[in-house]
Design an enzyme around this catalytic site. Structure first.
Site, PDB file in Angstrom:
ATOM      1  NE  ARG A  74      45.474 -47.632  17.158  1.00 22.90           N
ATOM      2  CZ  ARG A  74      46.069 -49.056  16.870  1.00 22.90           C
ATOM      3  NH1 ARG A  74      46.201 -49.569  15.970  1.00 22.90           N
ATOM      4  NH2 ARG A  74      47.174 -49.145  17.740  1.00 22.90           N
ATOM      5  N   GLY A 110      48.996 -54.536  10.671  1.00 21.95           N
ATOM      6  CA  GLY A 110      48.571 -55.479  11.475  1.00 21.95           C
ATOM      7  C   GLY A 110      47.135 -56.374  11.208  1.00 21.95           C
ATOM      8  CG  ASP A 135      49.986 -56.204  19.963  1.00 20.05           C
ATOM      9  OD1 ASP A 135      50.800 -55.815  20.689  1.00 20.05           O
ATOM     10  OD2 ASP A 135      48.919 -56.342  19.672  1.00 20.05           O
ATOM     11  NE  ARG A 170      57.581 -49.783  47.442  1.00 13.12           N
ATOM     12  CZ  ARG A 170      57.940 -48.668  46.858  1.00 13.12           C
ATOM     13  NH1 ARG A 170      58.159 -48.583  46.254  1.00 13.12           N
ATOM     14  NH2 ARG A 170      57.954 -47.127  47.855  1.00 13.12           N
ATOM     15  NE  ARG A 291      54.474 -47.101  45.393  1.00 13.61           N
ATOM     16  CZ  ARG A 291      54.196 -47.337  46.516  1.00 13.61           C
ATOM     17  NH1 ARG A 291      53.761 -48.168  46.653  1.00 13.61           N
ATOM     18  NH2 ARG A 291      54.753 -46.541  48.088  1.00 13.61           N
ATOM     19  CD  GLN A 299      54.867 -52.093  26.075  1.00 13.71           C
ATOM     20  OE1 GLN A 299      54.300 -53.642  26.623  1.00 13.71           O
ATOM     21  NE2 GLN A 299      53.906 -51.288  26.858  1.00 13.71           N
ATOM     22  NE  ARG A 300      52.507 -48.402  18.747  1.00 15.62           N
ATOM     23  CZ  ARG A 300      51.342 -47.753  18.879  1.00 15.62           C
ATOM     24  NH1 ARG A 300      49.976 -48.636  19.371  1.00 15.62           N
ATOM     25  NH2 ARG A 300      50.677 -47.364  18.760  1.00 15.62           N
TER      26      ARG A 300
HETATM   27  O1  F6P Z   1      49.868 -51.548  18.237  1.00 10.87           O
HETATM   28  C1  F6P Z   1      49.589 -52.245  18.579  1.00 10.87           C
HETATM   29  C2  F6P Z   1      48.934 -51.626  20.075  1.00 10.87           C
HETATM   30  O2  F6P Z   1      50.229 -51.390  20.501  1.00 10.87           O
HETATM   31  C3  F6P Z   1      49.073 -52.831  20.984  1.00 10.87           C
HETATM   32  O3  F6P Z   1      49.479 -53.439  22.075  1.00 10.87           O
HETATM   33  C4  F6P Z   1      47.851 -51.438  22.335  1.00 10.87           C
HETATM   34  O4  F6P Z   1      47.083 -52.037  22.738  1.00 10.87           O
HETATM   35  C5  F6P Z   1      47.359 -50.173  21.186  1.00 10.87           C
HETATM   36  O5  F6P Z   1      48.199 -50.765  19.406  1.00 10.87           O
HETATM   37  C6  F6P Z   1      47.274 -49.347  21.810  1.00 10.87           C
HETATM   38  O6  F6P Z   1      46.750 -48.311  20.353  1.00 10.87           O
HETATM   39  P1  F6P Z   1      47.085 -46.994  20.307  1.00 10.87           P
HETATM   40  O7  F6P Z   1      48.453 -46.445  20.108  1.00 10.87           O
HETATM   41  O8  F6P Z   1      46.344 -46.417  19.257  1.00 10.87           O
HETATM   42  O9  F6P Z   1      46.194 -46.850  22.037  1.00 10.87           O
END
Ligand code: F6P
Length: 373
Positions: A74, A110, A135, A170, A291, A299-300
């Site tokens: 980043r 992004g 996102d 729940r 919960r 998710q990535r």
């Molecule tokens: O790249 C987007 C994202 O996955 C967002 O959805 C999330 O808030 C952020 O990155 C998390 O960032 P990092 O992986 O740097 O913790």
């Protein structure tokens, strides 16, 4: 001999990055006889001139692989932590661009990357970008690659959570990524049949969420799924953030701006545990057990979906075409089945948030989903 081009991936990793690198690289090398090199770990690799050479084999076997073979970070060119100090490293980037005899630099990233790319363009470099992020919040493109894969993962998670919510009677509050934009939470929430969907674009009220759950109980459904985006906020929190943002925008001095930024950061830290708090409050207000599941970086991860591979490949190939035409200073946006170069000035600093009249919002309401407002 064709052009010399460089490529890097910046910001959070996203499924489809390797497909895009391959799309650019294969077209550039085989079709246009260009030479391509990669820089490792985003803009930091460019500052430190950490180069990855693309031999004939490097681009093979990566189409289906998640993450990025180049690594990412980043780091921002103009504010990079080097030797324990935050420094402007733009000049080092310009030097390395020249030292590598580059005709163009491709930045895959992004929203933040679009801003950083514009800064480099303003320094005279030939820059071209591709829009990626799970996102889906990059302005100017129909969609970003990575979104479809993450949408599938989040939807699958909601499907699975239904079983346990249903069996244990729940509430399950599932947190989905997206600090500013709620595309993932809204999309997966609709696709997975969440009963409540909370997104950053629509501030919520806990009572309203509890009402929706109580209504379900009255109709004999004693479980509920609440899909909440990371950045979803209570109405009063959203107002405080709006005020701090306005103060930042209208600040007349550097000191005032700094104070407003600090206030914003402080507010976001306070709201970081909103999801856990919401779950506790819902237990109290509804009498049901609750919960929390935070999907986080799952998710990535992993293999990109077919749609993301296709999107990343076609944007990557279009990118090489644009370089061949010396068309720089643009992001290669997805437009329908094709693509369109959009000037970086039009993209940088803007966000693609869900507009209030977006069809998905009405769709969710029509099937009885509460949006917490
Ligand atoms: O790249 C987007 C994202 O996955 C967002 O959805 C999330 O808030 C952020 O990155 C998390 O960032 P990092 O992986 O740097 O913790």
């Amino acid at each position: 001999m064709g052009k010399h081009i460089g490529i890097l991936t910046a910001g959070g990793d996203s499924p489809g990055l390797n497909a895009a690198i391959r799309g650019v690289g294969k077209t550039a090398q085989s079709y246009y006889d260009m030479q391509m090199i990669g820089f490792r770990d985003g803009f930091r690799g460019l500052v430190e001139n950490r180069v990855m050479r693309f031999g004939p084999e490097t681009l093979s076997g990566i189409l289906t692989v998640g993450g990025t073979i180049l690594g990412t970070s980043r780091d921002k060119p103009h504010k990079m932590l080097v030797g324990g100090k935050v420094q402007d490293m733009t000049d080092a980037i310009v030097e390395n661009y020249k030292a590598n005899h580059l005709d163009a630099l491709i930045c895959l990233g992004g929203g933040g990357t679009q801003k950083n790319a514009l800064r480099l363009m303003e320094k005279g470099l030939n820059i071209i970008t591709l829009p990626k992020t799970i996102d889906n919040d990059v302005y100017g493109t129909d969609v970003t690659f990575g979104f479809d894969t993450a949408l599938g993962i989040a939807t699958d998670a909601i499907d699975r959570l239904h079983s346990t919510a249903h069996s244990h009677h729940r509430i399950i509050v599932v947190e989905i990524m997206g600090h500013r934009a709620g595309w993932l939470a809204l999309g997966a929430g609709i696709a997975g049949g969440a009963d409540v969907i909370l997104i950053p674009e629509i501030a919520y009220d806990v009572e309203s969420v509890a009402d929706a759950i109580r209504k379900r109980v009255r109709s004999g459904k004693n479980f509920s799924i609440v899909a909440v985006a990371e950045g979803a906020m209570l109405k009063e929190q959203a107002e405080a953030v709006q005020k701090a943002e306005a103060r930042k925008e209208t600040a007349e001095s550097k000191a005032e701006k700094k104070k407003a930024k600090e206030k914003l950061a402080e507010l976001h830290i306070q709201y970081a545990d909103n999801t856990l708090r919401l779950s506790r409050q819902l237990e109290e207000l509804t009498g049901l057990e609750s919960r929390v599941t935070i999907l986080g970086h799952l998710q990535r991860g992993g293999t990109p979906s077919a749609a993301d591979r296709l999107l990343a490949t076609r944007l990557g190939t279009a990118c090489a075409d644009l370089i061949n035409e010396d068309h720089y200073g643009v992001m290669v946006a997805a437009r329908g089945e094709g693509s369109e170069p959009v000037p970086l000035e039009e993209v940088a600093g803007k966000k693609n948030l869900i507009p209030p009249d977006h069809p998905w919002i009405e769709t969710a309401r029509r099937v009885g989903t509460s949006l917490g407002d």
